[in-house]
Motif scaffolding. Structure first.
Motif, PDB file in Angstrom:
ATOM      1  N   ARG A 122       0.830  -1.205   0.000  1.00  0.00           N
ATOM      2  CA  ARG A 122       0.000   0.000   0.000  1.00  0.00           C
ATOM      3  C   ARG A 122       0.865   1.256   0.000  1.00  0.00           C
ATOM      4  N   ARG A 123       1.946   1.234   0.787  1.00  0.00           N
ATOM      5  CA  ARG A 123       2.830   2.397   0.833  1.00  0.00           C
ATOM      6  C   ARG A 123       3.453   2.664  -0.531  1.00  0.00           C
ATOM      7  N   ARG A 124       3.904   1.596  -1.179  1.00  0.00           N
ATOM      8  CA  ARG A 124       4.509   1.775  -2.501  1.00  0.00           C
ATOM      9  C   ARG A 124       3.482   2.240  -3.519  1.00  0.00           C
ATOM     10  N   ALA A 125       2.264   1.696  -3.418  1.00  0.00           N
ATOM     11  CA  ALA A 125       1.224   2.123  -4.360  1.00  0.00           C
ATOM     12  C   ALA A 125       0.915   3.605  -4.191  1.00  0.00           C
ATOM     13  N   THR A 126       0.890   4.057  -2.930  1.00  0.00           N
ATOM     14  CA  THR A 126       0.644   5.472  -2.679  1.00  0.00           C
ATOM     15  C   THR A 126       1.780   6.331  -3.230  1.00  0.00           C
ATOM     16  N   THR A 127       3.026   5.879  -2.996  1.00  0.00           N
ATOM     17  CA  THR A 127       4.177   6.642  -3.495  1.00  0.00           C
ATOM     18  C   THR A 127       4.155   6.723  -5.011  1.00  0.00           C
ATOM     19  N   GLY A 129       1.582   6.349  -6.925  1.00  0.00           N
ATOM     20  CA  GLY A 129       0.430   7.135  -7.361  1.00  0.00           C
ATOM     21  C   GLY A 129       0.693   8.625  -7.268  1.00  0.00           C
ATOM     22  N   LEU A 130       1.405   9.035  -6.196  1.00  0.00           N
ATOM     23  CA  LEU A 130       1.738  10.451  -6.067  1.00  0.00           C
ATOM     24  C   LEU A 130       2.724  10.887  -7.137  1.00  0.00           C
ATOM     25  N   LEU A 131       3.738  10.020  -7.381  1.00  0.00           N
ATOM     26  CA  LEU A 131       4.722  10.368  -8.404  1.00  0.00           C
ATOM     27  C   LEU A 131       4.100  10.396  -9.790  1.00  0.00           C
ATOM     28  N   ALA A 132       3.189   9.490 -10.036  1.00  0.00           N
ATOM     29  CA  ALA A 132       2.544   9.440 -11.348  1.00  0.00           C
ATOM     30  C   ALA A 132       1.442  10.475 -11.486  1.00  0.00           C
ATOM     31  N   GLY A 133       1.017  11.046 -10.364  1.00  0.00           N
ATOM     32  CA  GLY A 133      -0.020  12.069 -10.421  1.00  0.00           C
ATOM     33  C   GLY A 133      -1.417  11.501 -10.478  1.00  0.00           C
ATOM     34  N   THR A 134      -1.590  10.242 -10.129  1.00  0.00           N
ATOM     35  CA  THR A 134      -2.920   9.635 -10.191  1.00  0.00           C
ATOM     36  C   THR A 134      -3.663   9.706  -8.864  1.00  0.00           C
ATOM     37  N   LEU A 135      -3.043  10.243  -7.828  1.00  0.00           N
ATOM     38  CA  LEU A 135      -3.675  10.376  -6.513  1.00  0.00           C
ATOM     39  C   LEU A 135      -3.573  11.809  -6.037  1.00  0.00           C
ATOM     40  N   PRO A 136      -4.606  12.340  -5.366  1.00  0.00           N
ATOM     41  CA  PRO A 136      -4.490  13.668  -4.774  1.00  0.00           C
ATOM     42  C   PRO A 136      -3.519  13.626  -3.604  1.00  0.00           C
ATOM     43  N   ALA A 137      -3.017  14.777  -3.210  1.00  0.00           N
ATOM     44  CA  ALA A 137      -2.014  14.829  -2.150  1.00  0.00           C
ATOM     45  C   ALA A 137      -2.299  16.014  -1.238  1.00  0.00           C
ATOM     46  N   GLU A 138      -1.760  15.890  -0.018  1.00  0.00           N
ATOM     47  CA  GLU A 138      -1.947  16.943   0.970  1.00  0.00           C
ATOM     48  C   GLU A 138      -0.721  17.000   1.861  1.00  0.00           C
ATOM     49  N   GLY A 139      -0.270  18.201   2.184  1.00  0.00           N
ATOM     50  CA  GLY A 139       0.891  18.361   3.028  1.00  0.00           C
ATOM     51  C   GLY A 139       1.385  19.786   3.024  1.00  0.00           C
ATOM     52  N   PRO A 140       2.478  20.042   3.742  1.00  0.00           N
ATOM     53  CA  PRO A 140       3.033  21.407   3.763  1.00  0.00           C
ATOM     54  C   PRO A 140       3.630  21.762   2.396  1.00  0.00           C
TER      55      PRO A 140
END
Length: 252
Positions: A122-127, A129-140
């Protein structure tokens, strides 16, 4: 009595008086019963008594040891059979408990390994997905807004800003409504700039998630993006955020 008899038998002398003994026992009187019964302790008697005590303790210890050693030898045959059967049943129960515990341990290990592998996946899929731009993201992160009142901003200026943010550690970047990816590119077109085939209109807004201080410093270095934009007649404003949301995503 005749004169001859007088000559033959001299007159008897009176016996000598013996000194009277003081009342009590004489020196030659044998000991009485009370004297014989009176205890007299000697070193030999003490040593003999100590040896007797030690010998008695050794005998008691040996007897108890023999009793323990011969507990089974004195048992009847049916008692020995019962004891052996009971030991066999206990041994079998213990072996069964051991098998159950080993099975439980193996199952728990599989669950732990499976859970760890699932979390890692799951952690790798999230990473990815963020790098590929297929998931929204939130942070500073920061909000960089570029104004272009004179129309002087070109695609190369936006590309420099994107590259500078990546070099400063930006993990997720959004330009206007376009989610930037590893293959994002900018082109100059009539009426504005095109990003990944989608037209952009000024003001150009970069939302970047990462360390705000590092990215702000990188953009403001002498000869950097901000100086270049302002030299071209554009404006650049940077705002830091403790929590920033990047909602644009790329199509699969």
């Amino acid at each position: 009595m005749s004169d001859d008899d007088a000559r033959r038998d001299p007159p008897e002398e009176p016996p000598e008086e013996q000194p009277e003994e003081p009342p009590g026992k004489s020196a030659e009187e044998p000991p009485g019963i009370i004297d014989l019964l009176r205890p007299r302790t000697t070193a030999g008697q003490l040593m003999g008594g100590l040896l007797c005590v030690l010998l008695g303790f050794a005998l008691v210890t040996q007897v108890r040891s023999n009793q323990r050693d011969t507990a089974f030898s004195t048992a009847r045959q049916d008692e020995l059979v019962g004891i052996l059967s009971d030991l066999s049943q206990r041994s079998e129960r213990l072996r069964g408990d051991l098998r159950d515990l080993e099975a439980t341990k193996a199952e728990l290990e599989r669950d732990v390994q499976g859970g760890t592998a699932l979390q890692e996946a799951r952690r790798r899929a999230t990473t990815y997905g963020l790098l590929a731009g297929t998931l929204p993201a939130e942070g500073p992160g920061i909000d960089l807004q570029i104004g272009d009142p004179g129309g002087a901003v070109r695609s190369v200026n936006l590309l420099d800003a994107l590259q500078e943010l990546r070099d400063a550690g930006a993990e997720v970047i959004q330009v206007n409504d376009v989610r930037a990816g590893v293959d994002t590119h900018f082109l100059d077109a009539a009426g504005g700039i095109v990003a990944d085939g989608r037209p952009l209109r000024a003001p150009y807004r970069f939302l970047a998630i990462g360390d705000p201080h590092t990215m702000t410093t990188a953009l403001n270095i002498p000869g950097g993006v901000v100086r270049s934009l302002r030299s071209a007649g554009a404006t650049a404003t940077i705002t830091s955020h403790a929590r920033l949301t990047v909602s644009a995503i790329r199509s699969r």
